[in-house]
Design an enzyme around this catalytic site. Structure first.
Site, PDB file in Angstrom:
ATOM      1  N   LYS A   1       1.152  -1.206  -0.459  1.00 41.17           N
ATOM      2  CA  LYS A   1      -0.072  -0.249   0.384  1.00 41.17           C
ATOM      3  C   LYS A   1       0.485   0.760   0.196  1.00 41.17           C
ATOM      4  CE  LYS A   1      -0.501   0.636   4.710  1.00 41.17           C
ATOM      5  NZ  LYS A   1      -1.110   0.410   6.172  1.00 41.17           N
TER       6      LYS A   1
ATOM      7  N   ARG B   1     -10.331   1.927  14.717  1.00 41.30           N
ATOM      8  CA  ARG B   1     -10.545   2.078  14.183  1.00 41.30           C
ATOM      9  C   ARG B   1     -11.460   1.670  13.139  1.00 41.30           C
ATOM     10  NH1 ARG B   1      -4.086   1.988  11.400  1.00 41.30           N
ATOM     11  NH2 ARG B   1      -5.386   0.281  10.419  1.00 41.30           N
TER      12      ARG B   1
ATOM     13  N   TYR C   1      18.463  29.808   3.130  1.00 36.46           N
ATOM     14  CA  TYR C   1      17.339  30.394   3.968  1.00 36.46           C
ATOM     15  C   TYR C   1      17.165  30.368   5.148  1.00 36.46           C
ATOM     16  CZ  TYR C   1      13.942  29.888   0.013  1.00 36.46           C
ATOM     17  OH  TYR C   1      13.821  30.119  -1.458  1.00 36.46           O
TER      18      TYR C   1
ATOM     19  N   MET D   1      13.064  23.578  -1.202  1.00 32.09           N
ATOM     20  CA  MET D   1      12.314  23.289  -1.697  1.00 32.09           C
ATOM     21  C   MET D   1      12.946  21.915  -2.684  1.00 32.09           C
ATOM     22  SD  MET D   1       8.448  24.329  -3.836  1.00 32.09           S
ATOM     23  CE  MET D   1       8.184  25.319  -2.108  1.00 32.09           C
TER      24      MET D   1
END
Length: 376
Positions: free
Chosen positions: A35, A131, A268, A316
């Site tokens: 998954k 759950r 940064y 990023m």
């Protein structure tokens, strides 16, 4: 050129599956849980390797994942473990006898039972995870109703809440006891041939009584330990399941090099200031690509068998590395984010320790659009 290359080791997957095969014995089936893009390893690539390595079934979270696999592997048995939104409107996609669908409500069984062919329906039981699943105190009523309505039921399952988190397993044993009681309740109402399953990686390793008809192995399929507590539990129980082999390596290349004077700020927020003349490398990987920003100023990558510290904030799409001590480093050199270089290794567990998370998160966040390259 792509900013990253993800390599999958066929031999590592085969080794990890073989360890579990030896552990669980010939009567228990092995389900490879792939998954969430195979925990970041690549859904279709991992499906192919797992099936070739002898996995009996594939496990996914969503209908979308199941359909993606079905288009490539028409005969594979696929266990869909997550809830399926808008089931009534999408039910026709589940008309597949080799789909095993886990459900939590009798209404879902009624919907799926009308399909032709009918998927194999597995009822989820909530034994303490809070759950998905039916509450155990409703088992008697539901078993009677399912039997009286002549609804098909092929399996019954539950999931442990805390096996990976502790070396004291009384809660897991309570869950297992509740699950066995539910199995007995359904058997009393005529459901005597259900496929029973509850064990994921940690519980399959630790508890022989939890292996039942099949195990659902996720994180350890990829050569990663569920937790340090799992290792400690095995040691305390004097059990040795063997060594897992990580199946994934993540590499990039040096994109830019520059020399900085002492006292120069980097990145940064100017969070790092050089304390000596520094040779800096820039690599084209950042938090968009899946690198945790909390590695800023504390994580490492590998270049030419040496650790190169991350300097400044991860951007990023870029990260800066100190290569002052690696004088031969040059543009285009391989940079290992996860994996081995020379005698050094950086693992998903290292990243997890540096960032205060778990190895599951480290690998699942790797950008899914990077191609996964299968190696022997």
């Amino acid at each position: 050129m792509l900013s990253s290359r993800i390599y999958l080791s066929r031999s590592a997957f085969s080794h990890n599956i073989a360890l579990f095969r030896k552990l669980i014995g010939p009567k228990t089936k092995f389900t490879a849980i792939i998954k969430s893009n195979a925990y970041g390893h690549g859904l279709l690539a991992t499906a192919s390797i797992a099936l070739d390595a002898g996995a009996d079934y594939l496990g996914v979270n969503s209908l979308e994942e199941a359909l993606s696999i079905r288009r490539v592997f028409p005969k594979a048995t696929i266990l869909i473990m997550g809830s399926i939104p808008d089931l009534k409107e999408r039910k026709e996609s589940l008309a597949d006898e080799n789909f095993w669908v886990m459900v939590s409500r009798i209404e879902e069984i009624e919907i799926l039972s009308k399909l032709s062919p009918t998927p194999k329906i597995h009822l989820k039981v909530d034994t303490g995870m809070s759950r998905l699943g039916i509450p155990t105190n409703t088992a008697e009523v539901l078993a009677k109703e399912i039997f009286e309505k002549k609804l098909p039921l092929a399996g019954i399952a539950t999931h442990f809440a805390s096996t990976e988190d502790f070396t004291e397993h009384s809660y897991s044993m309570l869950q297992l006891s509740r699950f066995q009681e539910t199995i007995d309740t359904f058997a009393k109402h005529g459901f005597i041939d259900l496929i029973c399953h509850c064990a994921s990686s940690a519980s399959a390793m630790l508890f022989s009584e939890a292996r039942m008809d099949l195990v659902r192995v996720g994180i350890s399929l990829y050569g990663l330990w569920p937790s340090l507590e799992t290792k400690l539990s095995l040691s305390l129980m004097k059990k040795d399941v063997g060594m897992l082999k990580p199946a994934l390596s993540w590499k990039t290349q040096i994109q830019h090099i520059q020399n900085l004077n002492q006292g120069t700020f980097i990145g940064y927020g100017s969070t790092y200031k050089t304390t000596h003349d520094t040779k800096l490398a820039v690599v084209p990987v950042g938090y968009y690509e899946g690198l945790d920003r909390k590695l800023s100023n504390q994580g490492y990558m590998l270049i030419r068998g040496e650790r190169a510290k991350i300097l400044g904030r991860i951007c990023m799409n870029m990260t800066m590395l100190d290569i002052t001590h690696i004088p031969d480093a040059k543009l285009g050199d391989d940079v290992v984010i996860l994996g081995k270089s020379g005698n050094e290794m950086i693992s998903a567990d290292d990243h997890a320790a540096w960032t205060g998370t778990i190895n599951y998160e480290v690998v699942t966040r790797i950008l899914g659009s990077f191609p996964r390259i299968i190696e022997d």
